[in-house]
Design a protein around this motif. Structure first.
Motif: not given
Length: 123
Positions: A19-33
């Motif tokens: 869940e922490r990985v998802v929280e971090i990566v979803r903030t990157w510009k243009g990334v969709r989760v």
């Protein structure tokens, strides 16, 4: 994997690490989760897959063969659990201490995808 050191999470459950990985990566510009077509959550950038989770703790990432083999050779990931001869790699998150490395692998996939888009002007 030989080069990665693990330590127990400091009071954080294993289930919260992905869940922490998802929280971090979803903030990157243009990334969709979003839900991945085979279950779990997937990460995409401009229509291209960066990786996806299986069972909340197994992260699969697609790379060209030479890049994937290089990551495996350095001990940064394992050969993919389903397609070990492909460029895909697998990284298992065993606890909160693995979050930074999972994010690092996704960042490599993200940067690679961005470079490919810039080089070939894929939109």
């Amino acid at each position: 994997m030989q080069h990665r050191q693990r330590s127990p999470g400091a009071g954080v459950s294993v289930a919260s690490a992905p869940e922490r990985v998802v929280e971090i990566v979803r903030t990157w510009k243009g990334v969709r989760v979003a839900e991945h077509r085979f279950g779990g959550l997937g990460f995409t950038f401009r229509g291209g897959e960066l990786g996806h989770f299986h069972d909340d703790s197994v992260l699969d990432l697609p790379f060209p063969g030479d890049v994937g083999r290089g990551l495996v050779a350095k001990g940064w990931a394992d050969p993919n659990h389903l397609f070990p001869s492909s460029g895909w790699v697998t990284f298992r998150i065993d606890g909160f201490a693995d979050v930074a490395h999972a994010v690092r692998l996704l960042r490599i996939a993200y940067r690679y995808r961005r470079l490919c888009i810039a080089k070939f002007k894929v939109h």
